[in-house]
Enzyme design. Structure first.
Site, PDB file in Angstrom:
ATOM      1  CG  ASP A 254      -3.061  12.960  -0.051  1.00  0.00           C
ATOM      2  OD1 ASP A 254      -2.577  12.000   0.045  1.00  0.00           O
ATOM      3  OD2 ASP A 254      -4.025  13.060  -0.251  1.00  0.00           O
ATOM      4  CD1 TRP A 255       2.410   8.214   0.308  1.00  0.00           C
ATOM      5  CD2 TRP A 255       1.389   9.477   1.587  1.00  0.00           C
ATOM      6  NE1 TRP A 255       2.713   7.799   1.449  1.00  0.00           N
ATOM      7  CE2 TRP A 255       2.239   8.879   2.309  1.00  0.00           C
ATOM      8  CE3 TRP A 255       0.964  10.884   2.163  1.00  0.00           C
ATOM      9  CZ2 TRP A 255       2.305   8.699   3.743  1.00  0.00           C
ATOM     10  CZ3 TRP A 255       0.921  10.605   3.593  1.00  0.00           C
ATOM     11  CH2 TRP A 255       1.782   9.923   4.274  1.00  0.00           C
TER      12      TRP A 255
END
Length: 746
Positions: A224-225
């Site tokens: 995930d970012w």
């Protein structure tokens, strides 16, 4: 060029950089060799393709969000949605769409619940697999997220989620497992949180042993970012790609770890290989942009968005006011009627190609109806406005019926934070109660991404839960209100009466800073409410129709089977009303007697069926071992106990009028492992081991003992001397060994 050849030509620095994005939305490309670049984009329910201007994205169809899609209970619809999303990705040059999101709704307060499908993994996993198949038919990849146990937004980047193995396996992993096994997404996205002490992006047990080893995942794992803590540990665990790019720290850590010997280059090569495989797959599967003009494509998809929205909205209550008449007079009340809320906030926020306004759509749908409007509240102030409420009451009293548009404003739920309560704004509550007092035919239309408390449920005549149904929300609402569409949505989550009834109430969002314990175990959602017999506002699976259905019969193809065999269940139902309608048949399994605490019932299969008036249909469901099993953490395997199971069928978790019973036997009996700490009752209650225990007690001078008293039964074998038995340690060890040789029962 073959991947092995590319790999042999890459420098250590190039390998390290390939495992980190080039920027926020693209994979990196080495300078020395031509490698296709992969473009990824946000959007589980629509495409959020950033334009390069901060906060701006290109126009795309805003379909219903995850919580609405879950209420459709319709995999075919999700596959159709996926194909449309894939087309829009092709039109905008996107290779991988970041979705679907299948995290379980542990608490109604999770700020991102509007993106998630359900509180049940059977439903969530089945819908996710269909979505993935649809998108990937178009030559566009998906990213199944957020893996795993990412069930809240508060402290999501650092929280340690403490959850036992059984709860993980039965609730928080199966939706991912189903989607991987049935649809093979191109990528899986590792979540922000830690799981039992280890960040998901660095969790080898999760990313390699389970995902690849047990489930057979073939694709790439991305973060995930901003989810990466230590990039070198991520490589060792099987995290192939760190996102976003633009920071040199990750590649530097990889290079240093390989150079100092703490990370093998072989592990790095595995990750690089999967990045290269994704790049080649994206290039090989890339299709040209759709031949339709953008205008034609988006017009077609807007019509699809309306069709999907009509299938997702849930009629919670109806005393006969709905469907509305198209003549006479109608009061439309509430700012949401003019300024609809159709989606959630955060990374999934779409720039819609169009927007259907409810008030306008109501007027278009019933041109002979006199429609008056009153604002009722303002979206800029949650406090009740007595002037606006008084005007709304006057408008409602003068009409034949009133429809109030209410729910949760944007500021109440979004990615990045959790709700602190389940209430809608007090201005909405006060308005509903005042109007309902003045107008007996009052309908409430809700726009919200997750459950809300409804103190006025008994005061209004009908409630339509429209969730966040995308850009066609207004036209779909009008179609259901006037009956041109027959509501068929079913709740994919329980609506409790109050927040305190929720099983995670004392442990959500956090137990302590950066730590959350899932102390409610497997008892989440209806699994808790049904087992504890807690009254709810609306149960899981609930949803009304403008027609009626009768469940006629349930049959099984056998009364007895082993857990290696598949049981076929057939359910017959009939449309007993006067118009066509769609019903979702839900199949639950109840273990009649279990040695461990189990939920009262668990959803194991479902089917959406369209029936004409008077029409009957029989639907079949296959149930295999997992439908009857629980996860045995000690054995690290799924276990079925010998005994009777009930198969329940109906229209919700609370309404299962049909029941059939089957007896299931384990094909391979699991030996009971005895130790010196095993309770005496466990040896005494089985004939084979009772004989062994009696022989031991006779030799130990205690042959007249009858192990009946509770305190005796609850005594471990090591304490047999308290019954008067005389023995040595060696003789006790021999007893345990003999018991283990004797027993083969489950």
């Amino acid at each position: 060029m073959e991947i092995s050849e590319i790999l042999s030509k890459l420098t250590l620095e190039e390998k390290a950089r390939l495992c980190t994005g080039a920027d926020a939305w693209h994979t990196a490309c080495p300078q020395s060799i031509s490698v296709p670049q992969v473009t990824v984009s946000d959007g589980p329910h629509g495409l959020r393709r950033e334009t390069g201007v901060p906060g701006e994205s290109a126009s795309a169809t805003c379909f219903p969000s995850g919580s609405a899609l879950g209420a459709s209970w319709d995999p075919n619809l999700l596959e159709e949605l996926g194909e449309a999303l894939g087309e829009e990705c092709r039109a905008q040059g996107v290779d991988v769409l970041l979705g679907p999101a299948v995290n379980i709704k542990r608490s109604p307060l999770c700020g991102r619940n509007f993106e998630y499908y359900a509180e049940d993994p059977c439903l969530a996993g089945t819908l996710a697999a269909a979505y993935i198949r649809g998108v990937q038919k178009q030559g566009v990849g998906t990213s199944l997220k957020h893996f795993a146990a990412n069930n809240k937004e508060t402290g999501r980047l650092t929280t340690d989620t403490a959850v036992d193995a059984r709860t993980l396996r039965e609730l928080y992993l199966p939706a991912f497992e189903t989607a991987v096994k049935e649809a093979q997404p191109w990528t899986v996205m590792a979540a922000y949180n830690r799981l039992n002490g280890t960040y998901c992006a660095e969790n080898k047990r999760l990313l390699t042993d389970l995902l690849r080893g047990e489930w057979g995942f073939q694709g790439l794992v991305m973060s995930d970012w901003g989810a990466v803590s230590d990039r070198d540990r991520g490589i060792a665990a099987g995290l192939d790609l760190e996102m976003p790019g633009g920071c040199a720290i990750g590649p530097q850590k990889i290079i240093r770890a390989v150079q100092n010997g703490t990370l093998s280059e072989e592990a790095l090569d595995r990750c690089v290989t999967r990045v290269l495989e994704l790049a080649q797959k994206a290039a090989a599967h890339k299709k040209p942009a759709p031949a339709k003009t953008p205008e034609a494509l988006y017009a077609q998809h807007h019509a699809l968005a309306r069709k999907i929205a009509e299938h997702c909205m849930v009629l919670l209550k109806n005393d006969g006011t709905l469907p509305l008449r198209k003549t006479g007079s109608l009061a439309v009340i509430g700012e949401f009627a003019k300024t609809p809320r159709c989606q959630g906030g955060g990374s999934s926020h779409i720039h819609p190609t169009a927007l259907d306004v409810p008030l306008e759509e109501i007027r278009k749908a019933a041109p002979q109806l006199t429609v008056s409007y009153s604002e009722g509240y303002t979206l800029t102030d949650d406090r009740p406005d007595e002037v606006r409420i008084a005007a709304a009451v006057q408008t409602a009293a003068a009409a034949d019926a009133a429809v109030i548009f209410a729910g949760l404003p944007d500021a109440y739920e979004s990615e990045g934070f959790d709700r602190s309560h389940m209430r809608i704004p007090e201005s909405h509550n006060a308005l509903i109660q005042a109007v309902a007092h003045a107008q007996k035919n009052t309908v409430v239309v809700l726009s919200n991404g997750s459950p809300v408390e409804m103190p006025w449920t008994e005061q209004v005549s009908a409630i339509l839960e429209s969730y966040l149904c995308g850009q066609a929300t207004g036209s779909a609402q009008a179609a259901i209100l006037f009956g041109s569409a027959n509501p068929c949505g079913k709740l994919a989550e329980t609506f409790p009466r109050k927040l305190q009834d929720n099983p995670s109430y004392l442990n959500f969002p956090i137990t302590s800073p950066d730590f959350v314990a899932y102390r409610e175990s497997v008892f989440v959602g209806y699994r808790y409410y049904d087992t504890k017999q807690v009254p709810v506002c609306f149960p899981f699976g609930h949803g009304l129709s403008y027609t009626t259905f009768s469940y006629l019969s349930i049959e099984t193809d056998r009364a007895e089977l082993t857990d290696r065999e598949t049981l076929t269940v057939r359910v017959t139902l009939k449309n007993t009303g006067s118009r066509a309608g769609r019903e979702t048949v839900q199949l639950y399994v109840h273990d009649m007697e279990s040695s461990i605490p189990r939920p009262e019932k668990e959803l194991r299969a479902f089917r959406s069926v369209e029936l004409q008036p008077g029409e009957e249909a029989t639907v079949s469901f296959p149930l295999s071992k997992r439908a009857f099993a629980y996860y045995d953490a000690a054995a690290q395997d799924w276990t079925v106990e010998d005994g009777v199971f009930q198969i329940l069928a109906g229209g919700s978790s609370a309404e299962t009028p049909l029941c059939a019973s089957v007896t299931v036997h384990p094909a391979e009996p699991r030996p009971h492992i005895f130790t010196r700490h095993t309770l005496t009752a466990e040896a005494w209650d089985k004939p084979a081991t009772r004989a062994v225990l009696k022989e031991f007690l006779t030799k130990a001078g205690c042959d007249n003992l009858h192990v009946q008293a509770d305190w005796m039964r609850d005594m471990p074998l090591r304490n047999l001397f308290m019954f008067g038995a005389v023995y040595t340690q060696e003789e006790l060890d021999q007893l345990v060994e003999t018991l283990n040789r004797t027993t083969t029962f489950c």
